[in-house]
Design a protein around this motif. Structure first.
Motif, PDB file in Angstrom:
ATOM      1  N   ARG A 143       0.848  -1.184   0.000  1.00 20.21           N
ATOM      2  CA  ARG A 143       0.000   0.000   0.000  1.00 20.21           C
ATOM      3  C   ARG A 143       0.885   1.234   0.000  1.00 20.21           C
ATOM      4  O   ARG A 143       1.830   1.338   0.774  1.00 20.21           O
ATOM      5  N   MET A 144       0.551   2.199  -0.874  1.00 24.51           N
ATOM      6  CA  MET A 144       1.352   3.414  -0.999  1.00 24.51           C
ATOM      7  C   MET A 144       0.432   4.633  -1.040  1.00 24.51           C
ATOM      8  O   MET A 144      -0.571   4.607  -1.759  1.00 24.51           O
ATOM      9  N   PRO A 145       0.781   5.691  -0.285  1.00 29.01           N
ATOM     10  CA  PRO A 145      -0.033   6.903  -0.375  1.00 29.01           C
ATOM     11  C   PRO A 145       0.343   7.697  -1.623  1.00 29.01           C
ATOM     12  O   PRO A 145       1.508   7.705  -2.018  1.00 29.01           O
ATOM     13  N   TRP A 146      -0.602   8.335  -2.266  1.00 28.79           N
ATOM     14  CA  TRP A 146      -0.284   9.179  -3.425  1.00 28.79           C
ATOM     15  C   TRP A 146      -1.292  10.318  -3.507  1.00 28.79           C
ATOM     16  O   TRP A 146      -2.499  10.074  -3.555  1.00 28.79           O
ATOM     17  N   GLY A 147      -0.797  11.552  -3.460  1.00 31.82           N
ATOM     18  CA  GLY A 147      -1.691  12.708  -3.493  1.00 31.82           C
ATOM     19  C   GLY A 147      -1.838  13.243  -4.906  1.00 31.82           C
ATOM     20  O   GLY A 147      -0.872  13.332  -5.647  1.00 31.82           O
ATOM     21  N   VAL A 148      -3.082  13.547  -5.278  1.00 32.88           N
ATOM     22  CA  VAL A 148      -3.321  14.241  -6.541  1.00 32.88           C
ATOM     23  C   VAL A 148      -4.218  15.410  -6.190  1.00 32.88           C
ATOM     24  O   VAL A 148      -5.314  15.220  -5.678  1.00 32.88           O
ATOM     25  N   GLY A 149      -3.729  16.655  -6.434  1.00 25.52           N
ATOM     26  CA  GLY A 149      -4.470  17.822  -5.976  1.00 25.52           C
ATOM     27  C   GLY A 149      -4.560  17.758  -4.461  1.00 25.52           C
ATOM     28  O   GLY A 149      -3.567  17.476  -3.779  1.00 25.52           O
ATOM     29  N   ALA A 150      -5.764  17.971  -3.921  1.00 19.55           N
ATOM     30  CA  ALA A 150      -5.922  17.978  -2.475  1.00 19.55           C
ATOM     31  C   ALA A 150      -6.256  16.576  -1.941  1.00 19.55           C
ATOM     32  O   ALA A 150      -6.348  16.371  -0.740  1.00 19.55           O
ATOM     33  N   ASP A 151      -6.458  15.619  -2.851  1.00 22.84           N
ATOM     34  CA  ASP A 151      -6.904  14.299  -2.410  1.00 22.84           C
ATOM     35  C   ASP A 151      -5.737  13.374  -2.094  1.00 22.84           C
ATOM     36  O   ASP A 151      -4.782  13.289  -2.845  1.00 22.84           O
TER      37      ASP A 151
END
Ligand code: GDP
Ligand code: MG
Length: 596
Positions: free
Chosen positions: A62-70
Motif C-alpha cells: 500500500r502506498m499513499p499518493w496525493g493528486v491535488g488535495a486528495d
C-alpha cells in the motif's frame, strides 16, 4: 480509506521487462521506502528470488499518493512472470481493478505480454499501456508504441514512456493510475466477503493471510469464518503492508491487507477461499480460483539414506508456504527411500530442490521428470501414472498425455527454425500471424512432455535468444507412447524407466545403456545392459570398460553444494545396491541421472 480514494492495480509484463524495478521506484517516490533502506528488487524477499533475479511470490504493497488535495491509497500487486507461476498472476489480477501493462522499449511485445494481457482482459481490468527502459540506447519507444496501441486498441500517444531505472515518467504513471483505474465498488453494509489471494507461513507469526475485501469490513479481535471449511478463527491482527506490516483498525470495501489468526498451516487459509464475519456471515462465497495442479513429477531421494526423515520434515515445512507442492513416499531399488513430488513445472522443481538443499542442508538426487499419463486398460479401467515404473505391463488400450497450446513470438527470419523445432517435438501448427512486418506469432499444439524439458533452451539457441514462449495446458490426447525399461543382468532398474514416444524409444534406449556402461564398474563377469519395451530388447551394451571417474560428471552449481554432494557420494560409494548379481555403487545411478 473510502473506496473512492482507493486504487488497486498490478503490474504485468513479460519476464525481465522491469516490473520489480518499476515497483522499486514507486516505493521510493511514494515515500514508503526511504532511500537508505532501498535496494534493488525490494519486494523479492526470498534469497532465491534475489539471486536469480526473478519474482516467485506475488507481493501487495500500500502506498499513499496525493493528486491535488486528495490523498489516495494505491495498492500495488507485483506478480511473477514465469509460466510456472501463472496461477499466482491470475489470483493477483482478481484483486485489482487495473493493470499497468509494461513493455520493454528495446524488446517490444513478447509471448507473456500477450498471455498476461489476455488474463487482465478476462478479469475486466482497465489497462494502462507503458513502455519501459526508455533510458536504454537501443530503446525504440515510438515503434513499439505503435505495436502496443494496435494490440490493445488505443492511440500510440496513450502509451506512457518511463524508465524504472532512472525514475523518468513514473510520477506521471502514478497520476495516470489514479485517473484511469476505477475505484473499487462494494456494499459497505453487507456481511463481509474478502477473497484470500495469498497465504504465507511466517516462523514468528504463523500464517499471514492476504485478502482483498469486496463487501463489508473485517475488524481486529472479531471472529471470522473461512467459508469453504466453516472453520472459525479469531482475528489477532489485521493490517496493511506498506511494505512492512502496519496494523490497522480494520479493512473496508476494496481494501487490500493481511490477517493473522494464529493458524499454523497455509492449507487452513486456502487461497481462493472467502473470509466472512462469524457474527453475520455472508450467504454466498465469492467465486474462487481453481487449485493449481501439478504438471511435472519427479522422484526426490536423499543421497545419504539416513537423511530421509530430514527430507520428509523439510517437505512438510515447505508445503506450509507452497500449496502447489504435492508429494508422497516412494521407494526405488536403485535409490532407496524417497518421495514422488509433483510440481507446476521445471522451474518450480528446480526452486523446490534448491530450497531443500539450501535451507535444510540436504544433498538430493532427482529422477528424470515426467508428466502425468492416463492409461486405459483393456477392461476400460483407467490408471493415472505419475511414475513411469508404475506403467501397467499388461495389455493396454490407450495412453493419453497432456497437451499444451503454445504461443511463440519471434522475428520473422526464424520462422523456419522454429517450425523445424516444433515438428521434431510432435507439434501441430495451429496458426501464424504477423504482429508487424518483422514480428510473427506462431501457435502450436504440442505434447507437454516435449515442451517442459529442454524446449525453451533449444528455442532460445535456434533464435539467438529472440524468441519468447508462453503455453497453457489444454486437454489430453492419445499418443503412441511406450515404456522403456533399462535392465541390468535381466533385472529392471526402476529409476531409469521412462515413458517415451514410440519413435524416440530407440534413441532413449541407446543413450541410457551407453551412459550406464560408462558408469558401472567392471565386475567378475560380463554384465549385459539392455533397454526393452516389454519383452522386446531394443538396445544392448556389455560392460567391459575400465572404471571411469564418475564424480566429474556431476552437475554444476555452487561450489559448497557441489563439495557437499561429493562428500555424500564418497559415503555412497560404500553403499552398494545389488541388482541381479551386480554390485552397483549408488553413485553410478546418481551420475547417470544427473543431466549432462
Ligand atoms: P521483472 O522480471 O519484470 O521483474 O524485471 P526486473 O525489474 O527484475 O528487471 C529485469 C532487468 O532489467 C534487470 O537487470 C533490471 O536492472 C533491468 N531494468 C529494469 N528496468 C530498467 C530500466 O528502466 N532501464 C534499464 N536500463 N534497465 C532496466
Ligand atoms: Mg520481478
Amino acid at each position: 480509506t473510502a473506496p473512492e480514494l482507493l486504487r488497486n492495480f498490478c503490474i504485468i509484463a513479460h519476464i525481465d521487462h522491469g516490473k520489480s524495478t518499476l515497483a522499486d521506484r514507486m516505493l521510493q517516490l511514494t515515500g514508503v521506502v526511504d532511500a537508505r533502506a532501498m535496494r534493488a528488487q525490494y519486494l523479492d524477499r526470498m534469497d532465491i528470488e534475489r539471486e536469480r533475479g526473478i519474482t516467485i511470490k506475488s507481493q501487495a504493497v500500500r502506498m499513499p499518493w496525493g493528486v491535488g488535495a486528495d490523498a489516495y491509497a494505491l495498492n500495488m500487486i507485483d506478480t511473477p512472470g514465469h509460466v510456472d507461476f501463472t496461477y499466482e498472476v491470475s489470483r493477483s489480477l482478481a484483486a485489482c481493478e487495473g493493470a499497468v501493462l509494461l513493455v520493454d522499449a528495446a524488446q517490444g511485445i513478447e509471448a507473456q505480454t500477450l498471455a498476461n494481457l489476455y488474463l487482465a482482459l478476462e478479469n475486466d481490468l482497465a489497462i494502462i499501456p507503458v513502455l519501459n527502459k526508455i533510458d536504454l540506447p537501443a530503446a525504440q519507444p515510438e515503434k513499439y508504441a505503435e505495436e502496443l496501441a494496435k494490440l490493445i486498441g488505443c492511440e500510440p500517444e496513450d502509451c506512457l514512456q518511463v524508465s524504472g531505472k532512472t525514475g523518468a515518467g513514473v510520477v506521471e504513471l502514478l497520476d495516470r493510475i489514479v485517473e484511469r483505474v476505477p475505484p473499487p465498488v462494494g456494499d459497505a453494509h453487507a456481511p463481509a466477503r474478502a477473497m484470500i489471494f495469498d497465504s504465507v507461513y511466517d516462523t514468528y507469526r504463523g500464517v499471514v493471510t492476504y485478502v482483498r475485501v469486496v463487501d463489508g469490513s473485517l475488524n481486529p479481535r472479531e471472529k471470522i469464518v473461512m467459508m469453504s471449511t466453516r472453520a472459525t478463527h479469531e482475528l489477532l491482527e489485521i493490517g496493511v503492508s506498506s511494505p512492512e506490516p502496519v496494523p490497522t483498525k480494520g479493512l473496508g470495501v476494496g481494501e487490500v491487507g493481511y490477517l493473522i489468526t494464529g493458524v499454523k498451516d497455509v492449507r487452513q487459509s486456502k487461497v481462493g477461499d472467502t473470509v466472512t464475519n462469524a457474527s453475520k456471515p455472508a450467504a454466498t462465497a465469492l467465486g474462487g480460483y481453481s487449485d493449481p495442479k501439478p504438471m511435472v513429477f519427479s522422484g526426490l531421494y536423499p543421497i545419504d539414506g539416513t537423511d530421509y526423515p530430514i527430507l520428509r520434515d523439510a517437505l512438510d515445512k515447505l508445503k506450509l508456504n507452497d500449496a502447489a507442492l504435492n508429494y508422497e513416499p516412494e521407494t526405488s531399488v536403485a535409490l532407496g527411500f524417497g518421495f514422488r513430488v509433483g510440481f507446476l513445472g521445471l522451474l518450480h522443481l528446480e526452486i523446490v530442490r534448491e530450497r531443500l538443499e539450501r535451507e535444510f542442508d540436504l544433498a538430493l538426487i532427482s529422477t528424470a521428470p515426467n508428466v502425468v499419463y492416463e492409461v486405459t486398460l483393456e477392461d476400460k479401467s483407467v490408471v493415472t501414472v505419475t511414475n513411469p515404473s508404475e506403467f501397467p505391463s499388461g495389455k493396454i488400450g490407450e495412453v493419453r498425455e497432456p497437451m499444451v497450446k503454445a504461443t511463440i513470438l519471434a522475428p520473422a527470419e526464424f520462422i523456419g527454425a522454429i517450425m523445424e523445432l516444433c515438428q521434431g517435438k510432435r507439434g501441430e501448427l495451429q496458426g501464424m500471424d504477423y504482429l508487424s512486418e518483422e514480428r510473427v506469432e506462431l501457435r502450436y499444439v504440442l505434447p507437454m512432455a516435449e515442451i517442459v524439458f529442454d524446449f525453451f533452451d533449444q528455442l532460445k539457441s535456434r533464435t539467438r535468444g529472440y524468441a519468447s514462449l508462453d503455453y497453457e495446458r489444454i486437454g489430453d490426447e492419445a499418443a503412441d507412447l511406450v515404456k522403456v525399461d533399462i535392465l541390468l543382468q535381466g533385472e529392471t532398474v526402476d529409476a531409469f524407466s521412462a515413458i517415451v514416444h514410440k519413435d524416440k524409444a530407440y534413441a532413449y534406449g541407446v543413450m541410457m545403456t551407453a551412459k550406464l556402461k560408462e558408469l558401472i564398474p567392471r565386475q567378475q563377469f560380463e554384465v549385459p545392459i539392455q533397454a526393452a519395451i516389454g519383452a522386446r530388447i531394443i538396445a544392448r551394451e556389455t560392460i567391459r570398460a575400465i572404471r571411469k571417474d564418475v564424480l566429474a560428471k556431476c552437475y554444476g552449481g555452487d561450489i559448497s553444494r557441489k563439495r557437499k554432494l561429493l562428500e555424500k557420494q564418497k559415503e555412497g560409494k560404500k553403499r552398494m545396491k545389488t541388482i541381479g548379481r551386480v554390485d552397483v555403487p549408488q553413485e553410478a545411478f546418481i551420475a547417470a541421472l544427473s543431466s549432462d
